[in-house]
Design an enzyme around this catalytic site. Structure first.
Site, PDB file in Angstrom:
ATOM      1  N   ARG A   1       0.865  -1.193   0.000  1.00  0.00           N
ATOM      2  CA  ARG A   1       0.000   0.000   0.000  1.00  0.00           C
ATOM      3  C   ARG A   1       0.894   1.232   0.000  1.00  0.00           C
ATOM      4  O   ARG A   1       1.773   1.378   0.847  1.00  0.00           O
ATOM      5  CB  ARG A   1      -0.903   0.038   1.219  1.00  0.00           C
TER       6      ARG A   1
ATOM      7  N   ASP B   1     -16.763   7.879  -1.439  1.00  0.00           N
ATOM      8  CA  ASP B   1     -15.465   7.754  -0.777  1.00  0.00           C
ATOM      9  C   ASP B   1     -15.156   9.136  -0.201  1.00  0.00           C
ATOM     10  O   ASP B   1     -15.854  10.120  -0.512  1.00  0.00           O
ATOM     11  CB  ASP B   1     -14.411   7.332  -1.829  1.00  0.00           C
TER      12      ASP B   1
ATOM     13  N   ARG C   1     -13.708  -7.356   3.047  1.00  0.00           N
ATOM     14  CA  ARG C   1     -12.304  -7.128   2.688  1.00  0.00           C
ATOM     15  C   ARG C   1     -11.461  -8.333   3.125  1.00  0.00           C
ATOM     16  O   ARG C   1     -10.543  -8.756   2.437  1.00  0.00           O
ATOM     17  CB  ARG C   1     -11.752  -5.857   3.362  1.00  0.00           C
TER      18      ARG C   1
ATOM     19  N   HIS D   1      -7.311   0.813  -6.397  1.00  0.00           N
ATOM     20  CA  HIS D   1      -7.556   0.079  -5.146  1.00  0.00           C
ATOM     21  C   HIS D   1      -8.298  -1.222  -5.501  1.00  0.00           C
ATOM     22  O   HIS D   1      -9.465  -1.411  -5.135  1.00  0.00           O
ATOM     23  CB  HIS D   1      -8.375   0.952  -4.181  1.00  0.00           C
TER      24      HIS D   1
ATOM     25  N   CYS E   1     -16.122   2.612   0.855  1.00  0.00           N
ATOM     26  CA  CYS E   1     -14.959   1.767   1.154  1.00  0.00           C
ATOM     27  C   CYS E   1     -14.500   1.931   2.601  1.00  0.00           C
ATOM     28  O   CYS E   1     -13.876   1.032   3.157  1.00  0.00           O
ATOM     29  CB  CYS E   1     -13.824   2.095   0.192  1.00  0.00           C
TER      30      CYS E   1
ATOM     31  N   GLN F   1     -10.263  -3.613  -2.934  1.00  0.00           N
ATOM     32  CA  GLN F   1     -11.513  -3.046  -2.418  1.00  0.00           C
ATOM     33  C   GLN F   1     -12.702  -3.518  -3.265  1.00  0.00           C
ATOM     34  O   GLN F   1     -13.776  -3.826  -2.751  1.00  0.00           O
ATOM     35  CB  GLN F   1     -11.420  -1.512  -2.450  1.00  0.00           C
TER      36      GLN F   1
HETATM   37  N1  NVA Z   1      -9.507   7.220  -1.716  1.00  0.00           N
HETATM   38  C1  NVA Z   1      -9.162   6.880  -0.359  1.00  0.00           C
HETATM   39  C2  NVA Z   1      -9.409   5.430  -0.099  1.00  0.00           C
HETATM   40  C3  NVA Z   1      -9.113   4.964   1.294  1.00  0.00           C
HETATM   41  C4  NVA Z   1      -9.402   3.510   1.480  1.00  0.00           C
HETATM   42  C5  NVA Z   1      -7.693   7.225  -0.114  1.00  0.00           C
HETATM   43  O1  NVA Z   1      -6.865   6.923  -0.973  1.00  0.00           O
HETATM   44  O2  NVA Z   1      -7.399   7.805   0.930  1.00  0.00           O
HETATM   45  N1   CP Z   2     -11.104   0.615   2.547  1.00  0.00           N
HETATM   46  C1   CP Z   2      -9.817   0.556   2.962  1.00  0.00           C
HETATM   47  O1   CP Z   2      -8.898   0.285   2.197  1.00  0.00           O
HETATM   48  O2   CP Z   2      -9.641   0.806   4.290  1.00  0.00           O
HETATM   49  P1   CP Z   2      -8.253   1.018   5.014  1.00  0.00           P
HETATM   50  O3   CP Z   2      -7.652   2.301   4.517  1.00  0.00           O
HETATM   51  O4   CP Z   2      -8.600   1.081   6.474  1.00  0.00           O
HETATM   52  O5   CP Z   2      -7.354  -0.146   4.707  1.00  0.00           O
END
Ligand code: NVA
Ligand code: CP
Length: 334
Positions: free
Chosen positions: A111, A234, A316, A138, A277, A141
């Site tokens: 990540r 989101d 998830r 992502h 998400c 997800q």
């Molecule tokens: N679009 C958000 C998703 C978090 C799971 C981010 O990248 O912060």
């Molecule tokens: N939806 C998601 O990816 O959550 P986190 O950022 O908590 O991993």
């Protein structure tokens, strides 16, 4: 009996197009089976002696914990590594770190910021690498989202998902492609400034066409959500974009999901759910919402009977488990 496609063995997931449509849907089915198995109290050993490195440059609650428990449930292990813990990208290049970790671990979940880092890890580690979120995509997800739609509606057929918010972020990019691959109509309600990237849109449109569905983009959320079965949103400011907070709030305030918008689907009495998400700003209990006063979804929608966000978040874990098992398990047909 658990079944998964042989072709998934040893495979990396950079983005949803790393898998064929059939492979993606097969993975969702496997997750459904693994979920039922866990609910029946079975903790297996499908990942016995398999070790997974979790390299995280950004924060996570769901992805991190899902990965750890998915591995542990099936007799494997996962080690959480953040940038300050390892030399990654500072004293040691991504390429060298990939080659080191690839000799120690059976798989790597990444990540972080750049999609290129994820791709470099896959290129040099020699083990499967899975994208647990980058600035661009992502994909894991979306497996959970599809599973949630499937178990709530009983099918993925004849479904329209309307995403309302930042139309060009990682979740929106992957959701657009996930819908196209699954034969789900995708509607994106977003201001012109945040329309999906042209290349990504064209790529998804080609897949959607092949699967007999379309993708539509609307400036006006009230018009866009008409007939939708899923309203999805989101955060307005993704991790790494904090400097754009004021601009985003100004742009996206009219795109808040509230009961009025849910009603505008025309489906309050029919097939309708709310997905996110997570993490979500839906009340004023967090420092960020307190400071900005901005919510992408109101509390009454988030807490309503339409909201399946906690099923989605549980999913998830089951879907990440399916990803690990299909790529790493040495056995077939267990
Ligand atoms: N679009 C958000 C998703 C978090 C799971 C981010 O990248 O912060
Ligand atoms: N939806 C998601 O990816 O959550 P986190 O950022 O908590 O991993």
């Amino acid at each position: 009996m658990l079944t998964w496609m042989d072709s998934l063995k040893g495979r990396s997931l950079m983005r949803l197009t790393s898998f064929t449509d059939e492979e993606m849907l097969n993975l969702v089915e496997l997750a459904e089976q693994l979920k039922a198995r866990r609910k029946a109290g079975v903790r297996g050993d499908l990942l016995h002696r398999k070790n997974i490195a979790l390299i995280f440059e950004k924060s996570s609650t769901r992805t991190r914990n899902s990965s750890i428990i998915a591995a542990r449930d099936e007799g494997g292990g996962a080690e959480y590594l953040t940038r300050p813990d390892i030399h990654f990208g500072k004293k040691e290049s991504v390429k060298d770190t990939a080659r080191v970790l690839g000799r120690i671990y059976d798989g790597i979940l990444f990540r972080g910021f750049a999609q290129k880092t994820c791709e470099e890890l896959a290129e040099y580690s020699g083990v499967p690498v899975w994208n647990g979120l980058t600035d661009d995509y992502h994909p894991t997800q979306i497996f959970a989202d599809l599973l949630t739609v499937k178990e709530t509606f009983g099918t993925l057929e004849n479904c329209t998902i309307a995403y309302v918010g930042d139309g060009r972020n990682n979740v929106a990019n992957s959701l657009m492609m996930g819908c196209a691959k699954a034969g789900i109509r995708y509607v994106c309600c977003t201001p012109k400034k945040l329309w999906p990237d042209e290349e990504k849109l064209a790529e998804a449109e080609a897949v959607a066409r092949k699967n007999g569905v379309d993708i539509r983009i609307f400036d006006d959320p009230v018009k866009g959500v008409k007939g939708a079965n899923v309203l999805y949103t989101d955060v307005w400011v993704s991790m790494g974009e904090e400097s754009k907070t004021a601009e985003r709030i100004a742009l996206l305030r009219p795109y808040q999901i509230n009961m009025e918008l849910m009603r505008a689907t025309g489906n309050l009495e029919g097939r309708l759910m709310f997905l996110h998400c997570l993490p979500a700003f839906h009340d004023f209990n967090t420092e960020a919402t307190y400071k900005t006063g901005a919510l992408e979804v109101t509390d009454d929608v988030f807490e309503s009977k339409y909201s399946k966000v906690f099923d989605e978040s549980e999913n998830r874990m089951h879907t990440i488990k399916a990803l690990f098992v299909s790529a790493l398990c040495d056995r077939e047909g267990v």
